[in-house]
Design an enzyme around this catalytic site. Structure first.
Site, PDB file in Angstrom:
ATOM      1  N   GLY A  72       0.796  -1.273   0.015  1.00  0.00           N
ATOM      2  CA  GLY A  72       0.083   0.104  -0.088  1.00  0.00           C
ATOM      3  C   GLY A  72       0.881   1.267  -0.099  1.00  0.00           C
ATOM      4  O   GLY A  72       0.098   2.440   0.359  1.00  0.00           O
ATOM      5  N   SER A  73       1.939   1.193  -0.478  1.00  0.00           N
ATOM      6  CA  SER A  73       2.801   2.522  -0.433  1.00  0.00           C
ATOM      7  C   SER A  73       2.227   3.543  -1.676  1.00  0.00           C
ATOM      8  O   SER A  73       2.023   4.810  -1.152  1.00  0.00           O
ATOM      9  CB  SER A  73       4.364   2.406  -0.824  1.00  0.00           C
ATOM     10  OG  SER A  73       4.603   1.853  -2.258  1.00  0.00           O
ATOM     11  N   MET A  80      -3.778  -7.154  -6.574  1.00  0.00           N
ATOM     12  CA  MET A  80      -3.195  -8.230  -7.548  1.00  0.00           C
ATOM     13  C   MET A  80      -4.228  -9.030  -7.933  1.00  0.00           C
ATOM     14  O   MET A  80      -3.831 -10.398  -8.279  1.00  0.00           O
ATOM     15  CB  MET A  80      -2.361  -9.239  -6.516  1.00  0.00           C
ATOM     16  CG  MET A  80      -1.095  -8.466  -6.009  1.00  0.00           C
ATOM     17  SD  MET A  80      -0.322  -7.580  -7.278  1.00  0.00           S
ATOM     18  CE  MET A  80       0.644  -8.973  -7.955  1.00  0.00           C
ATOM     19  N   ARG A  81      -5.399  -8.737  -8.568  1.00  0.00           N
ATOM     20  CA  ARG A  81      -6.378  -9.326  -9.171  1.00  0.00           C
ATOM     21  C   ARG A  81      -6.776  -8.734 -10.564  1.00  0.00           C
ATOM     22  O   ARG A  81      -6.753  -7.338 -10.814  1.00  0.00           O
ATOM     23  CB  ARG A  81      -7.656  -9.611  -8.652  1.00  0.00           C
ATOM     24  CG  ARG A  81      -7.293 -10.178  -7.127  1.00  0.00           C
ATOM     25  CD  ARG A  81      -8.689 -10.136  -6.260  1.00  0.00           C
ATOM     26  NE  ARG A  81      -9.743 -11.237  -7.066  1.00  0.00           N
ATOM     27  CZ  ARG A  81      -9.967 -12.384  -6.756  1.00  0.00           C
ATOM     28  NH1 ARG A  81      -8.970 -13.116  -5.763  1.00  0.00           N
ATOM     29  NH2 ARG A  81     -10.717 -13.347  -7.325  1.00  0.00           N
ATOM     30  N   ILE A  82      -7.181  -9.516 -11.598  1.00  0.00           N
ATOM     31  CA  ILE A  82      -7.467  -8.815 -12.829  1.00  0.00           C
ATOM     32  C   ILE A  82      -9.027  -8.510 -12.771  1.00  0.00           C
ATOM     33  O   ILE A  82      -9.825  -9.450 -12.594  1.00  0.00           O
ATOM     34  CB  ILE A  82      -7.060  -9.814 -13.941  1.00  0.00           C
ATOM     35  CG1 ILE A  82      -5.533  -9.878 -14.149  1.00  0.00           C
ATOM     36  CG2 ILE A  82      -7.842  -9.278 -15.254  1.00  0.00           C
ATOM     37  CD1 ILE A  82      -5.184 -11.023 -14.838  1.00  0.00           C
ATOM     38  N   ASN A 129      -4.889   2.434 -13.173  1.00  0.00           N
ATOM     39  CA  ASN A 129      -4.008   1.465 -12.600  1.00  0.00           C
ATOM     40  C   ASN A 129      -2.670   2.035 -12.725  1.00  0.00           C
ATOM     41  O   ASN A 129      -2.552   2.813 -13.297  1.00  0.00           O
ATOM     42  CB  ASN A 129      -4.197   0.364 -13.414  1.00  0.00           C
ATOM     43  CG  ASN A 129      -3.299  -1.142 -12.831  1.00  0.00           C
ATOM     44  OD1 ASN A 129      -3.065  -1.125 -11.650  1.00  0.00           O
ATOM     45  ND2 ASN A 129      -2.490  -1.732 -13.685  1.00  0.00           N
ATOM     46  N   HIS A 157       1.333   0.766 -13.242  1.00  0.00           N
ATOM     47  CA  HIS A 157       2.275  -0.381 -13.594  1.00  0.00           C
ATOM     48  C   HIS A 157       3.630  -0.221 -13.474  1.00  0.00           C
ATOM     49  O   HIS A 157       3.933   1.024 -14.182  1.00  0.00           O
ATOM     50  CB  HIS A 157       1.809  -1.035 -14.984  1.00  0.00           C
ATOM     51  CG  HIS A 157       2.445  -2.325 -15.096  1.00  0.00           C
ATOM     52  ND1 HIS A 157       2.341  -3.366 -14.645  1.00  0.00           N
ATOM     53  CD2 HIS A 157       3.550  -2.629 -16.048  1.00  0.00           C
ATOM     54  CE1 HIS A 157       2.878  -4.364 -14.917  1.00  0.00           C
ATOM     55  NE2 HIS A 157       3.784  -4.042 -16.029  1.00  0.00           N
ATOM     56  N   ASP A 193      -3.173  -4.533 -18.151  1.00  0.00           N
ATOM     57  CA  ASP A 193      -1.963  -3.451 -18.455  1.00  0.00           C
ATOM     58  C   ASP A 193      -2.172  -2.990 -19.860  1.00  0.00           C
ATOM     59  O   ASP A 193      -0.961  -2.500 -20.311  1.00  0.00           O
ATOM     60  CB  ASP A 193      -0.469  -3.961 -18.055  1.00  0.00           C
ATOM     61  CG  ASP A 193      -0.219  -4.550 -16.530  1.00  0.00           C
ATOM     62  OD1 ASP A 193      -1.041  -3.850 -15.692  1.00  0.00           O
ATOM     63  OD2 ASP A 193       0.218  -5.426 -16.562  1.00  0.00           O
TER      64      ASP A 193
HETATM   65  C1  GRF Z   1       3.542  -1.277  -7.468  1.00  0.00           C
HETATM   66  O1  GRF Z   1       5.203  -1.238  -7.898  1.00  0.00           O
HETATM   67  C2  GRF Z   1       2.580  -0.910  -8.615  1.00  0.00           C
HETATM   68  O2  GRF Z   1       3.014  -0.301  -9.608  1.00  0.00           O
HETATM   69  C3  GRF Z   1       2.291  -2.335  -8.804  1.00  0.00           C
HETATM   70  O3  GRF Z   1       2.300  -3.179  -7.307  1.00  0.00           O
HETATM   71  C4  GRF Z   1       2.983  -2.233  -6.634  1.00  0.00           C
HETATM   72  C5  GRF Z   1       2.340  -2.149  -5.427  1.00  0.00           C
HETATM   73  O4  GRF Z   1       3.055  -1.431  -4.555  1.00  0.00           O
HETATM   74  N1  GRF Z   1       1.027  -2.397  -9.483  1.00  0.00           N
HETATM   75  P1  GRF Z   1       2.440  -0.804  -3.280  1.00  0.00           P
HETATM   76  O5  GRF Z   1       1.351  -1.869  -2.554  1.00  0.00           O
HETATM   77  O6  GRF Z   1       1.745   0.561  -3.751  1.00  0.00           O
HETATM   78  O7  GRF Z   1       3.376  -0.481  -2.289  1.00  0.00           O
END
Ligand code: GRF
Length: 201
Positions: free
Chosen positions: A12-13, A91-93, A108, A110, A146
């Site tokens: 969640g950064s 982490m899901r589509i 999103n 990426h 993506d």
């Molecule tokens: C990030 O690198 C984002 O681009 C990718 O997954 C990572 C998630 O990191 N989709 P965080 O959970 O936001 O720290």
């Protein structure tokens, strides 16, 4: 005001960078209505808790299929009048059903310069390919992976001694800048989608 609903599965950064941008007044037309996670242990949920943001764990295992799970996500977001869905390490589509429901209202991020290195392990792919430049992309989500219209991108150099971790850290720093920036542009109604292109007013 743009009401956002964040979807996050882990650390969640990026979510944190959005929280900070709201609290610092950079995102002055954005309200974070809630975060939803498909992972009960996601740090993103703790971050929300700490900042008094509604946080909901929805266990995909509790549903018969993806459609039911997504209907539940939509229902909790509709209850809170969410305008824009922000995927931040989710982490899901999302299925075409969900995407159609929020057409052009799902963002999103990426960690590569799309369309290079879609999918999982983009930093590994970048290092193996030998590119000298990588980066990150904020885009609208469409039915592919993506693949939707690109809003913002930022490049970073790839160094000879980079590992996946060192490259990821360099890219992540930029992610934390361009995600709030893209959300700001959306909240100011400055994004116009023309086919694959997103025009910025
Ligand atoms: C990030 O690198 C984002 O681009 C990718 O997954 C990572 C998630 O990191 N989709 P965080 O959970 O936001 O720290």
């Amino acid at each position: 005001m743009t009401n956002i609903g964040v979807l996050a599965s882990g650390r969640g950064s990026n979510f944190q960078s959005i929280i900070d941008s709201v609290e610092e007044g950079y995102l002055d037309r954005v309200a974070i209505k809630l975060v939803i996670s498909d992972n009960g242990n996601a740090r993103a949920l703790e971050r929300a808790e700490k900042h008094g943001i509604d946080n909901i764990y929805i266990n995909p295992g509790d549903f018969d299929d993806d459609r039911d799970f997504e209907e539940e996500m939509i229902s909790v977001m509709e209850d809170r009048d969410v305008d824009l869905v922000v995927m931040a390490g989710f982490m899901r589509i999302l299925s075409p059903f969900f995407i159609r429901h929020y057409r052009n209202r799902v963002m999103n991020i990426h960690p590569s310069l799309l369309p290079s290195f879609q999918g999982l392990h983009p930093h590994k792919q970048a290092l193996e390919y030998g590119v000298k430049v990588s980066g990150c992309t904020v885009h609208f989500a469409d039915e592919g992976v993506d693949s939707g219209p690109i809003i913002l991108q930022k490049a970073v150099p790839v160094k000879d001694d980079d590992t996946e971790d060192s490259l990821a850290a360099r890219v992540l720093e930029e992610e934390h800048k361009i995600y709030p920036e893209a959300i700001k542009l959306y909240s100011e109604e400055r994004l116009k989608i023309e086919g694959r292109r997103v025009m910025i007013d």
